[in-house]
Every structure is written in C-alpha cells, then in structure tokens.
Write an enzyme that holds these catalytic residues in place. Structure first.
Site, PDB file in Angstrom:
ATOM      1  N   HIS A  14      35.131  19.636   1.177  1.00 27.81           N
ATOM      2  CA  HIS A  14      33.943  18.996   1.792  1.00 27.81           C
ATOM      3  C   HIS A  14      34.187  17.487   1.817  1.00 27.81           C
ATOM      4  CE1 HIS A  14      29.329  18.768   2.318  1.00 27.81           C
ATOM      5  NE2 HIS A  14      29.822  17.547   2.560  1.00 27.81           N
ATOM      6  N   HIS A  16      33.917  13.599   4.259  1.00 29.44           N
ATOM      7  CA  HIS A  16      33.500  12.805   5.433  1.00 29.44           C
ATOM      8  C   HIS A  16      34.522  11.695   5.663  1.00 29.44           C
ATOM      9  CE1 HIS A  16      29.464  14.641   5.449  1.00 29.44           C
ATOM     10  NE2 HIS A  16      29.661  14.716   4.152  1.00 29.44           N
ATOM     11  N   LYS A 100      29.057  24.051  10.581  1.00 32.47           N
ATOM     12  CA  LYS A 100      28.186  23.445   9.567  1.00 32.47           C
ATOM     13  C   LYS A 100      26.748  23.442  10.050  1.00 32.47           C
ATOM     14  CE  LYS A 100      27.118  20.909   5.867  1.00 32.47           C
ATOM     15  NZ  LYS A 100      27.595  19.577   5.502  1.00 32.47           N
ATOM     16  N   HIS A 137      24.231  22.967   4.605  1.00 33.52           N
ATOM     17  CA  HIS A 137      23.517  21.925   3.847  1.00 33.52           C
ATOM     18  C   HIS A 137      22.174  22.553   3.515  1.00 33.52           C
ATOM     19  CE1 HIS A 137      22.489  17.656   2.779  1.00 33.52           C
ATOM     20  NE2 HIS A 137      21.324  18.263   2.718  1.00 33.52           N
ATOM     21  N   HIS A 175      27.791  21.425  -1.675  1.00 31.80           N
ATOM     22  CA  HIS A 175      27.303  20.511  -2.719  1.00 31.80           C
ATOM     23  C   HIS A 175      26.065  21.044  -3.451  1.00 31.80           C
ATOM     24  CE1 HIS A 175      24.995  19.442   0.809  1.00 31.80           C
ATOM     25  NE2 HIS A 175      25.863  18.566   1.272  1.00 31.80           N
ATOM     26  N   ASP A 248      32.626  15.660  -1.145  1.00 27.07           N
ATOM     27  CA  ASP A 248      31.552  15.055  -0.353  1.00 27.07           C
ATOM     28  C   ASP A 248      31.725  13.538  -0.298  1.00 27.07           C
ATOM     29  OD1 ASP A 248      29.356  14.971   1.303  1.00 27.07           O
ATOM     30  OD2 ASP A 248      27.879  15.193  -0.297  1.00 27.07           O
TER      31      ASP A 248
HETATM   32  C1  NCD Z   1      26.722  12.528   3.532  1.00 27.96           C
HETATM   33  C2  NCD Z   1      27.135  11.439   4.535  1.00 27.96           C
HETATM   34  O1  NCD Z   1      26.947  10.247   4.235  1.00 27.96           O
HETATM   35  O2  NCD Z   1      27.661  11.770   5.602  1.00 27.96           O
HETATM   36  N1  NCD Z   1      25.824  11.945   2.560  1.00 27.96           N
HETATM   37  C3  NCD Z   1      25.515  12.443   1.346  1.00 27.96           C
HETATM   38  O3  NCD Z   1      24.636  11.897   0.677  1.00 27.96           O
HETATM   39  N2  NCD Z   1      26.127  13.494   0.865  1.00 27.96           N
HETATM   40  C4  NCD Z   1      26.128  13.670   4.262  1.00 27.96           C
HETATM   41  C5  NCD Z   1      25.927  14.915   3.443  1.00 27.96           C
HETATM   42  O4  NCD Z   1      26.878  15.595   3.046  1.00 27.96           O
HETATM   43  O5  NCD Z   1      24.759  15.262   3.172  1.00 27.96           O
HETATM   44 ZN    ZN Z   2      28.680  15.915   2.906  1.00 35.44          ZN
END
Ligand code: NCD
Ligand code: ZN
Length: 345
Positions: A14, A16, A100, A137, A175, A248
């Site tokens: 997971h 970003h 997702k 999510h 998460h 995450d």
């Molecule tokens: C994530 C993001 O900033 O893209 N933020 C977070 O608090 N985890 C998005 C997500 O996974 O919810």
């Molecule tokens: Zn995330």
C-alpha cells in the site's frame, strides 16, 4: 541476539507515489528497499482506466534509479461511473493488480470515489468473476458518524454484506486501525487480508493529541485508542498470514501538514522497514519480519517471492528531520527519532 537480519526482499502492499516532480523523491526511496509496491491511484485526476495506469506506470519506471529492480503494481480507482468492461480490461492487463474502493470524501483525493459502496455490486461481481482483488478504504463518510467509529460502521454497513455476497472475491482491508477490523479479517477466511501501516502499529491517538496536536502523526483512518493498536500488534506478532506490510507512505508538503486544516498522510518510505523491525524486536519477534514483509502479501496477490534479499543491521539510525522534494519541504514520519535498526546499504 543477532546483529544482522537478512530477509527476502520485501514488497510494499500500500503506497502513494504521487506524480510529476515528486516521483524523483518517492520512487527511489521505495525502490531501494522494496522490490514491488501496490501503487495507490488517488492522483488528480484519479487513475481510473488501464490506459491511464499504463502511462502512470511509465512515469514511475522512468524514476527508478539505474541498476535497481523495481516493479510498480498498478491499481485502478473505482468511481460511480466505472464501466464493468474496465474490470475485464484490468484482468487482461499484465500490470494492473487490483481495484481500490474509496468512499467519496473519505480521504486525500477521494472526491471522485464511490458515493454508495452498496450500489456497485455489479463491479464486485465482475471482480469476483475475473479474480481481481478489491482493496478497500474501509470508512463511512456520513458526517453524523464520529470519526473514531467510521471504520467499525463501514464493516457493519457494507463490508459484511460484500464479503457474504461475493465469497470468491479477494478483499484487502487497507490500513486496519481497529480491533473490529482485525476481528473481521481473522474471521473472514483465506480470501480476506489486511495491510498494516507503521503508524497504526506503533502509535495510538495519544501520539496525535497528548501535549499538543501532532500534525505529522495525522493520517486516515485516524489513529485509534490503545486497545485497538494492541489488537493490530497481536495479529502481527503472532505472524498471522492475513496481515502484511503496507506502509501507506503518503507525502504532503510540510506547510500542508502544519496548517489550520492539515492534510492526512505520513511519509514513511525510507524508515518503514527499520520501524517494523524495531517494533518486532521490542517484542522479541524479529523472526516474524520475513513473513509479514516478504511472504504473506505476495502469496495473497498470487505473485512469486522475490529472488533477492535485504539486510538490516542492529545499528542506531536517525530518521532525517527534513527532506526536500519537488521544491517542497517534507517532514518524514518519526522525523528525528533514533531507531535501533538500520538498512545495510
Ligand atoms: C493518504 C494520502 O495522502 O493519499 N492519506 C492517509 O492519511 N493515509 C490516503 C489514504 O490512504 O487514505
Ligand atoms: Zn493510502
């Protein structure tokens, strides 16, 4: 006590990366540690089609340092308008690995998400048929629901029903933050799994709110009370194969975090593996790192284990106070903290 630990090279299930100039920071940071990563699609505009995922994948690959082997595992973002044909296209694509579900408004860049997760049953049905995993999510977004209850209510309102109606659908509860989510995953059988972030393993809501608001510990789903943290810790410490590594890691510029309305997300890419190792070592469970970081996720996604290894050293390492990326300042998760384990490089 061993002073080095060598495990199969891990994957991040997971992550970003963001896009554009930020890739010059995020891609090397991850690719130097992890061999593969599930790449979250919450860009603006979101990655909703195989075609867009293919273009995004090329931008990511262009940022992988020379000599480093890294494979981005692409994910498509579900919307109210996702055509059912996109599921078949994703299943036929060699580089798309999941869809997702973001409930609209649940988190960063989720505005185009699904307004009612109970109204896209035809899409879950197609994912089940084509055997493409659904990543969730798991939070409701109704304004009257307390933010600390949103994950539990999502299970009651949507996830139990989805799990029951589509028994052959692979689901990842992303998460996980509550005891209820951990119990759901424990009881749901082999086609349900969860990712566990460093922040939800190492912290609870005191770390967000005691002694002042700590914006760099603010993520979504929000940190919960200690008993929930302990339920997550227990699942990881026992080496339960349904719970695997998903950082995450999600960068936001310092001024966007330290703000009147601060962004949600912790940037942990570099520190994540030492953080997980330090946690397991504290509980005498370093032997659980290999399964959690390098085996369970690949097995769930039906991918082979990685062919190479990575080594950690029992050696103090300080998480950097600041990073700079895309012309912005970033404060990494656990900035300035001294960890007992480091990556051998
Ligand atoms: C994530 C993001 O900033 O893209 N933020 C977070 O608090 N985890 C998005 C997500 O996974 O919810
Ligand atoms: Zn995330």
């Amino acid at each position: 006590m061993p002073d080095t630990l060598t495990i199969t090279r891990p994957d991040d299930w997971h992550l970003h990366f963001r896009d554009g100039a930020m890739l010059a920071e995020t891609v090397p940071a991850t690719a130097r540690v992890f061999r593969r990563a599930i790449v979250m699609p919450n860009l603006t505009p979101p990655v909703t089609t195989v075609a867009r995922a293919g273009e995004y994948r090329q931008r990511i690959l262009a940022a992988v340092p020379a000599g480093v082997e890294f494979e981005p595992l692409m994910v498509l973002y579900l919307t109210d308008q996702t055509p059912v044909e996109e599921i078949a296209r994703a299943a036929a694509s060699p580089f798309v690995h999941a869809f997702k579900l973001y409930p609209a408004g649940a988190t960063t860049n989720s505005d185009s998400g699904v307004t009612n997760p109970a109204r896209i049953l035809h899409l879950y049905e197609a994912m089940e048929k084509y055997d493409v995993p659904l990543l969730v999510h798991g939070e409701v977004t109704e304004p009257e629901i307390d933010i600390f209850d949103r994950e539990r209510v999502f299970i009651d309102r949507y996830l139990n029903d989805i799990r029951e109606r589509f028994p052959a659908l692979r689901i990842v509860f992303e998460h996980v933050t509550t005891g209820e989510a951990v119990d759901f995953v424990r009881e749901a059988g082999q086609l349900t799994a969860a990712t566990v972030t460093p922040q939800h393993l190492l912290m609870n809501r005191n770390d967000l709110l005691v002694g002042g608001v700590r914006p760099h510990n603010y993520c979504l789903p929000v940190l919960k009370r200690r008993t929930h943290q302990q339920a997550i810790q227990k699942a990881v410490l026992e080496g339960h194969p349904a719970f695997f590594l998903g950082t995450d890691s999600a960068p936001h510029a310092r001024d966007q975090k330290e703000a009147a309305c601060g962004c949600a997300g912790c940037y942990s890419a570099r520190a994540a593996l030492p953080l997980y190792a330090s946690f397991l070592d504290r509980f005498g469970a370093l032997d659980k790192l290999q399964g959690f970081a390098s085996e369970f996720g690949a097995a769930f996604y039906r991918l082979p284990a990685n062919p190479d290894t990575i080594t950690l050293l029992r050696q103090p390492w300080q998480v950097p106070q600041r990073l700079s990326a895309a012309g912005e300042e970033l404060v990494p998760f656990m900035a300035g903290e001294q960890l007992p384990w480091a990556l051998a490089v």
